[in-house]
Motif scaffolding. Structure first.
Motif, PDB file in Angstrom:
ATOM      1  N   VAL A 242       0.868  -1.177   0.000  1.00 53.02           N
ATOM      2  CA  VAL A 242       0.000   0.000   0.000  1.00 53.02           C
ATOM      3  C   VAL A 242       0.902   1.223   0.000  1.00 53.02           C
ATOM      4  O   VAL A 242       1.721   1.417   0.902  1.00 53.02           O
ATOM      5  CB  VAL A 242      -0.932   0.014   1.225  1.00 53.02           C
ATOM      6  CG1 VAL A 242      -1.829   1.245   1.181  1.00 53.02           C
ATOM      7  CG2 VAL A 242      -1.772  -1.263   1.284  1.00 53.02           C
ATOM      8  N   SER A 243       0.751   2.053  -1.014  1.00 53.67           N
ATOM      9  CA  SER A 243       1.617   3.219  -1.165  1.00 53.67           C
ATOM     10  C   SER A 243       1.212   4.328  -0.209  1.00 53.67           C
ATOM     11  O   SER A 243       0.166   4.259   0.463  1.00 53.67           O
ATOM     12  CB  SER A 243       1.547   3.741  -2.603  1.00 53.67           C
ATOM     13  OG  SER A 243       0.325   4.424  -2.819  1.00 53.67           O
ATOM     14  N   ALA A 244       2.025   5.374  -0.161  1.00 49.65           N
ATOM     15  CA  ALA A 244       1.712   6.530   0.685  1.00 49.65           C
ATOM     16  C   ALA A 244       0.423   7.203   0.242  1.00 49.65           C
ATOM     17  O   ALA A 244      -0.228   7.899   1.033  1.00 49.65           O
ATOM     18  CB  ALA A 244       2.870   7.526   0.654  1.00 49.65           C
ATOM     19  N   ASN A 245       0.051   7.007  -1.025  1.00 45.41           N
ATOM     20  CA  ASN A 245      -1.208   7.571  -1.545  1.00 45.41           C
ATOM     21  C   ASN A 245      -2.360   6.588  -1.453  1.00 45.41           C
ATOM     22  O   ASN A 245      -3.413   6.792  -2.060  1.00 45.41           O
ATOM     23  CB  ASN A 245      -1.022   7.997  -3.004  1.00 45.41           C
ATOM     24  CG  ASN A 245      -0.051   9.149  -3.146  1.00 45.41           C
ATOM     25  OD1 ASN A 245       0.017  10.018  -2.282  1.00 45.41           O
ATOM     26  ND2 ASN A 245       0.708   9.154  -4.236  1.00 45.41           N
ATOM     27  N   ASN A 246      -2.139   5.478  -0.720  1.00 46.27           N
ATOM     28  CA  ASN A 246      -3.154   4.427  -0.535  1.00 46.27           C
ATOM     29  C   ASN A 246      -3.476   3.666  -1.811  1.00 46.27           C
ATOM     30  O   ASN A 246      -4.536   3.049  -1.912  1.00 46.27           O
ATOM     31  CB  ASN A 246      -4.441   5.003   0.080  1.00 46.27           C
ATOM     32  CG  ASN A 246      -4.260   5.381   1.540  1.00 46.27           C
ATOM     33  OD1 ASN A 246      -3.605   4.661   2.293  1.00 46.27           O
ATOM     34  ND2 ASN A 246      -4.825   6.510   1.929  1.00 46.27           N
ATOM     35  N   ASP A 247      -2.591   3.710  -2.783  1.00 46.49           N
ATOM     36  CA  ASP A 247      -2.728   2.824  -3.939  1.00 46.49           C
ATOM     37  C   ASP A 247      -2.214   1.446  -3.540  1.00 46.49           C
ATOM     38  O   ASP A 247      -1.239   1.317  -2.791  1.00 46.49           O
ATOM     39  CB  ASP A 247      -1.915   3.350  -5.123  1.00 46.49           C
ATOM     40  CG  ASP A 247      -2.440   4.681  -5.636  1.00 46.49           C
ATOM     41  OD1 ASP A 247      -3.667   4.852  -5.658  1.00 46.49           O
ATOM     42  OD2 ASP A 247      -1.616   5.552  -5.992  1.00 46.49           O
ATOM     43  N   THR A 248      -2.852   0.421  -4.047  1.00 44.31           N
ATOM     44  CA  THR A 248      -2.443  -0.941  -3.700  1.00 44.31           C
ATOM     45  C   THR A 248      -1.829  -1.627  -4.914  1.00 44.31           C
ATOM     46  O   THR A 248      -2.179  -1.356  -6.060  1.00 44.31           O
ATOM     47  CB  THR A 248      -3.637  -1.772  -3.203  1.00 44.31           C
ATOM     48  OG1 THR A 248      -4.635  -1.830  -4.222  1.00 44.31           O
ATOM     49  CG2 THR A 248      -4.229  -1.164  -1.943  1.00 44.31           C
ATOM     50  N   MET A 273      10.232  -2.780   2.668  1.00 43.97           N
ATOM     51  CA  MET A 273      11.369  -2.317   1.867  1.00 43.97           C
ATOM     52  C   MET A 273      10.902  -1.407   0.740  1.00 43.97           C
ATOM     53  O   MET A 273      11.515  -0.367   0.469  1.00 43.97           O
ATOM     54  CB  MET A 273      12.121  -3.510   1.271  1.00 43.97           C
ATOM     55  CG  MET A 273      12.880  -4.346   2.266  1.00 43.97           C
ATOM     56  SD  MET A 273      13.760  -5.674   1.395  1.00 43.97           S
ATOM     57  CE  MET A 273      14.434  -6.592   2.779  1.00 43.97           C
ATOM     58  N   ILE A 274       9.821  -1.787   0.061  1.00 44.69           N
ATOM     59  CA  ILE A 274       9.301  -0.957  -1.029  1.00 44.69           C
ATOM     60  C   ILE A 274       8.926   0.421  -0.507  1.00 44.69           C
ATOM     61  O   ILE A 274       9.261   1.456  -1.110  1.00 44.69           O
ATOM     62  CB  ILE A 274       8.094  -1.627  -1.712  1.00 44.69           C
ATOM     63  CG1 ILE A 274       8.502  -2.942  -2.370  1.00 44.69           C
ATOM     64  CG2 ILE A 274       7.480  -0.685  -2.759  1.00 44.69           C
ATOM     65  CD1 ILE A 274       7.341  -3.725  -2.979  1.00 44.69           C
ATOM     66  N   ALA A 275       8.247   0.463   0.631  1.00 46.07           N
ATOM     67  CA  ALA A 275       7.849   1.757   1.206  1.00 46.07           C
ATOM     68  C   ALA A 275       9.076   2.591   1.578  1.00 46.07           C
ATOM     69  O   ALA A 275       9.093   3.816   1.374  1.00 46.07           O
ATOM     70  CB  ALA A 275       6.966   1.525   2.427  1.00 46.07           C
ATOM     71  N   ILE A 287       4.229   0.557 -10.410  1.00 48.99           N
ATOM     72  CA  ILE A 287       3.136   0.487  -9.446  1.00 48.99           C
ATOM     73  C   ILE A 287       1.848  -0.047 -10.061  1.00 48.99           C
ATOM     74  O   ILE A 287       1.007  -0.619  -9.371  1.00 48.99           O
ATOM     75  CB  ILE A 287       2.908   1.884  -8.807  1.00 48.99           C
ATOM     76  CG1 ILE A 287       1.910   1.836  -7.649  1.00 48.99           C
ATOM     77  CG2 ILE A 287       2.485   2.893  -9.854  1.00 48.99           C
ATOM     78  CD1 ILE A 287       2.431   1.153  -6.424  1.00 48.99           C
ATOM     79  N   ASN A 288       1.678   0.117 -11.365  1.00 58.07           N
ATOM     80  CA  ASN A 288       0.439  -0.348 -12.008  1.00 58.07           C
ATOM     81  C   ASN A 288       0.488  -1.821 -12.377  1.00 58.07           C
ATOM     82  O   ASN A 288      -0.487  -2.342 -12.945  1.00 58.07           O
ATOM     83  CB  ASN A 288       0.147   0.482 -13.258  1.00 58.07           C
ATOM     84  CG  ASN A 288      -0.165   1.923 -12.924  1.00 58.07           C
ATOM     85  OD1 ASN A 288      -0.792   2.209 -11.903  1.00 58.07           O
ATOM     86  ND2 ASN A 288       0.282   2.850 -13.758  1.00 58.07           N
ATOM     87  N   GLU A 289       1.587  -2.488 -12.067  1.00 54.26           N
ATOM     88  CA  GLU A 289       1.684  -3.917 -12.392  1.00 54.26           C
ATOM     89  C   GLU A 289       1.858  -4.723 -11.104  1.00 54.26           C
ATOM     90  O   GLU A 289       0.872  -5.015 -10.432  1.00 54.26           O
ATOM     91  CB  GLU A 289       2.819  -4.144 -13.393  1.00 54.26           C
ATOM     92  CG  GLU A 289       2.496  -3.529 -14.748  1.00 54.26           C
ATOM     93  CD  GLU A 289       3.539  -3.776 -15.815  1.00 54.26           C
ATOM     94  OE1 GLU A 289       3.210  -3.669 -17.013  1.00 54.26           O
ATOM     95  OE2 GLU A 289       4.703  -4.063 -15.458  1.00 54.26           O
ATOM     96  N   LYS A 290       3.082  -5.048 -10.750  1.00 53.84           N
ATOM     97  CA  LYS A 290       3.284  -5.887  -9.567  1.00 53.84           C
ATOM     98  C   LYS A 290       4.746  -5.823  -9.165  1.00 53.84           C
ATOM     99  O   LYS A 290       5.588  -5.261  -9.871  1.00 53.84           O
ATOM    100  CB  LYS A 290       2.924  -7.350  -9.863  1.00 53.84           C
ATOM    101  CG  LYS A 290       3.934  -8.050 -10.775  1.00 53.84           C
ATOM    102  CD  LYS A 290       3.684  -9.544 -10.903  1.00 53.84           C
ATOM    103  CE  LYS A 290       4.783 -10.267 -11.662  1.00 53.84           C
ATOM    104  NZ  LYS A 290       5.137  -9.692 -12.955  1.00 53.84           N
TER     105      LYS A 290
END
Length: 649
Positions: A242-248, A273-275, A287-290
């Motif tokens: 879950v990104s800082a913008n709440n995108d999953t 780690m990603i965050a 972010i739009n894939e995986k």
């Protein structure tokens, strides 16, 4: 069965929670035993076309270790002298037919190059597309490129095409500097096998009897060596970022079933780690894939775009391969001369993870373990051998120190601005870069001239060796730095100095760019120096020795004529002008205004040693000089040295 040596690497790696220096590399640097006959040569016609799309339709036959392929390659002509579509394809594979626009065309396949002749004239801006029907057994070069393998007596198929191995299993312009805008992979395998690859899984279905077809689509630009396959009857499991913008974004893991319990703990750290990296570098670039991992039959890791192939599960290896998604995948080295932009960045990024997770001391401890004091340039002068490109000491360890040193040279805030600017710059984002382009970006962000920094650390060999001494005289501290090096360069570096006094600690910086250099540093009145350390926090790749037992009443003679910066500066009533003479002689000191007029002059006859005069801010007639900037010009034995000083009324 997989080799025992690989299993010995895998199993202990699962036990480590903190990063160890030998865990943070792709390990391509350590296990190379194959030699490339030559580095990738881009043909004249390859320079005249921009490849924009590939579609790989491949059927795999593990029983015969063969492949059947139908690859569509599309490009845009960018030069009027373009005459043929040249694709890299190993001569070990057989080409059956080539068509363009549905028409069979002539071609020549020799010396690992497929030359396709368009049926008509083409012009700049034209899009051309070829469909190549081919088959055979991939030869496997470099680190394997394409492997029919097994694990626990079950079929395992994997690819690792870096640096020049994509051509071993599919026709392409095998050059990291030309990324396709998108790639489709349609892979047919025996039933029971699961195909993992780049981008998004479009779907899977049964075809014929005993066969499955998997369709993957990579929608982001991708270089050829990052196109990958990992195929096995995997256990597949999922997590979520879950990104800082709440995108999953889904995290997908393809693991050997008997490894699931062993790898799970460290795999679960991936989203954190990603965050961490997203906060330092900018959002995860795909972010739009995986993102995910696929286990494969090679004792290390490979940063395949959106799905790293792993031969271990240590925290350090996961951090390294993840960092490559930014540095190596999103921004790729334009050629393997500049591989440090991939490997040095990922190695250093693993140290940043160490810092974020375990603190600053853990970061410095890891960097200390990565220090390399041997010969060789980070720039790969002749990228003809795999082990030259992926030199463990140079492309990974010393390259990570370049970033460590750059961080201190430009300062923390600016350093991380550089990372974000590098990843967001449209010239590099989803593109490629060279050392010079990265250097220029660093200069633009920092406002500093970094030519000598990059020249000495990337293109030169070895490191500085400092011999350091100091002594106190009243309210001044005199430092002497003698610099030598096993190489040919005299290093130009800012050096942190920590002065421990009886009642205070003073941190300052001196610039060292000569073999013999001396400095005068002011001290607070009444302070006594207890200890002085050069580069106390270890920001420079160096060796240092201290000259001890310097007698303050009989200090060593200066090694050269020196004019020290005035102190205080700016000043109002008076300022001290200090200088050093290696032997007796006359010294002329002039105070010159911006118009070039002499405001005040001194003619002095001095002995060898350290001397000081006071300028009271008055001109030669005793009148107060005007506010402004003045030049202090000192001449000794036909040597002129100038320093600036500001007078404030």
């Amino acid at each position: 069965m997989m080799k025992k040596s690989l299993l010995l690497f895998l199993l202990p790696a699962f036990l480590f929670s903190q990063i160890k220096p030998d865990e943070i590399f792709c390990n391509r640097a350590k296990t190379v035993n194959r030699i490339l006959t030559s580095s990738k040569k881009v043909t004249e016609n390859q320079e005249k076309i921009d490849m924009v799309y590939y579609r790989l339709v491949i059927t795999l036959h593990p029983d015969t270790k063969t492949i059947q392929g139908l690859v569509t390659a599309r490009g845009i002509v960018i030069d009027s002298l373009f005459t043929s579509l040249d694709l890299d394809l190993t001569s070990s594979l057989n080409v059956n037919t080539v068509t363009m626009g549905g028409e069979t065309v002539s071609y020549n396949h020799a010396n690992n190059l497929l030359t396709i002749i368009p049926p008509g004239a083409v012009s700049p801006g034209d899009t051309i597309e070829a469909v190549i029907d081919y088959e055979g057994t991939p030869p496997g070069s470099g680190f394997g490129s394409f492997a029919f393998d097994s694990y626990n007596d079950k079929t395992l198929i994997w690819t690792l095409s870096e640096p020049y191995g994509a051509r071993d299993w599919w026709p392409c312009k095998d050059d990291p500097n030309d990324k396709a805008d998108s790639v489709d992979l349609v892979i047919t395998v025996p039933t029971g096998l699961i195909v993992a690859s780049n981008g998004t899984l479009i779907g899977s279905k049964k075809v014929n009897i005993g066969q499955m077809v998997y369709s993957w689509h990579e929608s982001y630009p991708i270089t050829t060596y990052l196109v990958s396959l990992a195929i096995y009857p995997y256990q597949v499991w999922y997590d979520e970022y879950v990104s800082a913008n709440n995108d999953t974004m889904p995290l997908t893991y393809y693991v050997f079933p008997d490894h699931y319990n062993a790898v799970r703990t460290n795999y679960l750290k991936t989203k954190t780690m990603i965050a961490t990296y997203a906060a330092l570098f900018g959002e995860y670039p795909f972010i739009n894939e995986k993102y995910g991992h696929a286990e494969f039959g090679w004792g290390g890791g490979m940063e395949h775009q959106t799905l790293s192939s792993l031969g271990g599960a240590s925290e350090g290896l996961i951090a390294h391969e993840l960092a490559h998604q930014w540095w190596g995948d999103m921004v790729t080295c334009a050629s393997f001369h500049h591989i440090w932009l991939n490997e040095g960045f990922a190695t250093y990024s693993a140290a940043l993870w160490q810092e974020a997770k375990y603190g600053k001391s853990a970061y410095h401890n890891l960097m200390r373990s990565l220090a390399y004091y041997g010969p060789g340039t980070i720039y790969v002068e002749t990228p003809e051998r795999v082990e030259t490109i992926f030199n463990y000491n140079l492309s990974y360890k010393k390259a990570s120190w370049v970033l460590h040193m750059l961080r201190n040279v430009v300062g923390d805030s600016t350093f991380f601005q550089i990372f974000k600017a590098y990843g967001s710059d449209p010239d590099f984002r989803y593109g490629t870069a060279t050392t010079e382009q990265f250097r220029d970006l660093c200069e633009a962000v920092s406002g500093k001239d970094l030519d000598s920094f990059f020249e000495q650390w990337i293109y030169q060999s070895y490191y500085p060796i400092y011999r350091f001494s100091y002594y106190q005289s009243n309210d001044s501290l005199f430092l002497t730095i003698n610099q030598t090096s096993s190489g040919q360069v005299t290093f130009d570096m800012p050096i942190d100095i920590r002065i421990t006094c009886t009642d205070t600690v003073i941190n300052t910086v001196v610039r060292n760019n000569r073999n013999h250099q001396q400095y005068q540093l002011p001290l607070p009145p009444g302070e006594n120096v207890v200890n002085v350390k050069l580069d106390p926090d270890n920001w420079i790749l160096k060796q240092v020795s201290y000259m001890v037992d310097v007698d303050p009443s009989n200090p060593p003679l200066p090694l050269s004529f020196q004019l020290f910066p005035a102190y205080p500066n700016p000043f109002n009533a008076r300022t001290s002008i200090s200088y050093a003479l290696p032997y007796p002689g006359p010294v002329d000191i002039s105070i010159i205004d911006l118009a070039g007029r002499i405001t005040k002059s001194f003619t002095l006859q001095n002995s060898a040693g350290y001397h000081k005069i006071i300028w009271d801010g008055k001109d030669q007639s005793g009148r107060p000089a005007s506010s402004g900037v003045y030049f202090i010009n000192a001449t000794f034995n036909q040597i002129n040295i100038t320093e600036k000083v500001s007078l404030l009324r």
